[in-house]
Scaffold this motif. Structure first.
Motif, short mmCIF file in Angstrom:
data_model
loop_
_atom_site.label_atom_id
_atom_site.label_comp_id
_atom_site.label_asym_id
_atom_site.label_seq_id
_atom_site.Cartn_x
_atom_site.Cartn_y
_atom_site.Cartn_z
N VAL A 133 -32.21 21.95 -5.43
CA VAL A 133 -31.66 21.49 -6.71
C VAL A 133 -30.15 21.71 -6.77
O VAL A 133 -29.39 20.82 -7.20
CB VAL A 133 -32.38 22.20 -7.88
N ILE A 183 -28.32 19.14 -4.44
CA ILE A 183 -28.24 17.78 -4.98
C ILE A 183 -27.33 17.74 -6.21
O ILE A 183 -26.55 16.80 -6.39
CB ILE A 183 -29.65 17.27 -5.34
N ALA A 184 -27.41 18.77 -7.06
CA ALA A 184 -26.54 18.81 -8.23
C ALA A 184 -25.07 18.90 -7.82
O ALA A 184 -24.20 18.22 -8.39
CB ALA A 184 -26.91 19.99 -9.12
N VAL A 221 -26.44 12.25 -12.07
CA VAL A 221 -26.57 13.66 -11.66
C VAL A 221 -27.93 14.21 -12.07
O VAL A 221 -28.63 14.86 -11.27
CB VAL A 221 -25.43 14.49 -12.27
N THR A 229 -31.02 15.37 -9.57
CA THR A 229 -31.53 16.74 -9.68
C THR A 229 -33.03 16.75 -9.94
O THR A 229 -33.78 17.55 -9.37
CB THR A 229 -30.80 17.48 -10.81
N SER A 281 -25.39 26.56 -2.66
CA SER A 281 -26.66 26.04 -2.13
C SER A 281 -26.77 26.27 -0.63
O SER A 281 -27.85 26.51 -0.10
CB SER A 281 -26.79 24.55 -2.44
#
Length: 374
Positions: free
Chosen positions: A37, A40-41, A95, A99, A197
């Motif tokens: 998450v 990707i965010a 976005v 997510t 991340s």
């Protein structure tokens, strides 16, 4: 041997895995979902940050440029709020959409999706303080504590490094025009999320194998449990034996019901008995409707005598039919001639009894017929 049977050393069976899945017991790695998450965010903010900043800038400018009359006009304010909300949703949609997709797809990498209604039922054992302390000080609890400290340390280190690296850019945001500062800020946030991340992905790389190992370990079975499951799925030998016995008894009763319909019973004379029936309008060849040895053979002879079915003593033919022809099957072609002679003799005897003629001579049965391949 008894101790080994009680140790959980065996891999779980497919039935055990399916039952665990129905109860919601599947391998899960929260660290993998969190890392996916954030990744990707961060990527979304990095590449869609400029469009997002421009939309937010336009919303803020529109909201701060209302006149006094517009601000106190309820209808205009409601419409303005709706328009701003639509713009904000469309701006954040890329976005948020990415997510959401990451949050849905990440569990597919380990365990997959699983809707288990049984896991929604209340479990009062979890309210037991003794069990709670046991979970806290178990190996799993220690691992979770280590992971929490590792996540805190990694995130803190990455945050310090990002702040140190981007210090000049962060300070320079105050000198930039508003729309440029918003876009630059979104890009910096995306960069920070990407870095974090990446660090959490290292933890997930360790957590995923650990969760799979723990899940498999929790489902391991004892040898006694495997034996019990096999009995439940395949049936115990005692039950299977009883079922076979009942099936044989039912088949025997059906067979005995067909003996009165036979045209002749060929005997050994005492050890074997084979009942034959022939209908030249419906059958290509005579069919064995019943057969048996010893006590079953005696019962076939009794039923045949009670129903006036002719008995013909021919030991070689009786043994050949008993060993080579199953109930309900036609006799083999190699026995056509000798069986035809027996049936002809039986029909001649019936005719002679009805007309009072002399009893015909029984046909000769070659003993070698028993050795002939049928």
């Amino acid at each position: 041997m008894a101790d080994n049977d009680q140790e959980r050393t065996e891999q779980p069976t497919q039935k055990r895995l399916d039952e665990a899945r129905e109860k919601g017991q599947i391998a899960r790695s929260p660290e993998l979902t969190t890392a996916a998450v954030l990744l990707i965010a961060g990527a979304g903010l990095k590449y869609f940050g400029m469009q997002l900043a421009a939309s937010l800038d336009s919303i803020m400018r529109a909201g701060l440029s209302l006149t006094h009359a517009q601000a106190f006009d309820e209808t205009r304010m409601v419409n303005a709020f709706g328009d701003s909300l639509n713009v904000a949703i469309l701006a954040c949609l890329p976005v948020f959409g990415l997510t959401l997709v990451a949050a849905l797809l990440a569990p597919m990498a380990i365990g997959g999706w699983n809707l288990a209604l049984g896991s929604l039922a209340p479990d009062f054992n979890r309210l037991n303080p003794v069990s709670g302390f046991g979970r806290m000080f178990s190996m799993k609890g220690v691992v979770e504590l280590v992971k929490a400290f590792a996540k805190f340390g990694i995130v803190a280190i990455i945050a310090v490094l990002v702040l140190w690296q981007k210090m000049e850019e962060l300070i320079g945001l105050g000198d930039e025009p508003l729309h440029m500062a918003l876009a630059h800020c979104a890009s910096l946030c995306g960069y920070a999320l990407l870095m974090m991340s990446g660090g959490l992905a290292l933890i997930a790389a360790v957590d995923v194998p650990w969760q799979l190992f723990q899940h498999n370990k929790s489902l391991k079975m004892t040898r006694e449990e495997i034996r019990q499951e096999m009995k439940e799925s395949e049936g115990s030998p005692e039950i299977k034996g009883r079922i076979r016995q009942l099936q044989h008894e039912m088949a025997r009763r059906r067979m005995m019901q067909d003996v009165p319909k036979a045209d002749v019973v060929i005997t050994n004379p005492t050890h074997f008995a084979v009942a034959l029936r022939y209908d030249d309008q419906k059958m290509r060849a005579p069919v064995v409707v019943a057969k048996g040895a010893d006590e079953v053979a005696a019962r076939i002879r009794e039923i045949a005598a009670e129903n006036r079915v002719p008995l013909f003593e021919a030991p070689p033919l009786a043994r050949a039919l008993f060993r080579n022809v199953e109930i309900g099957e036609e006799i083999p072609a190699s026995l056509y001639v000798v069986v035809a002679q027996v049936l002809t003799y039986v029909y001649q005897v019936k005719t002679a009894q009805g007309t009072g003629a002399a009893r015909p001579t029984p046909p000769f049965i070659d003993p070698s017929i028993e050795e002939t391949k049928h």
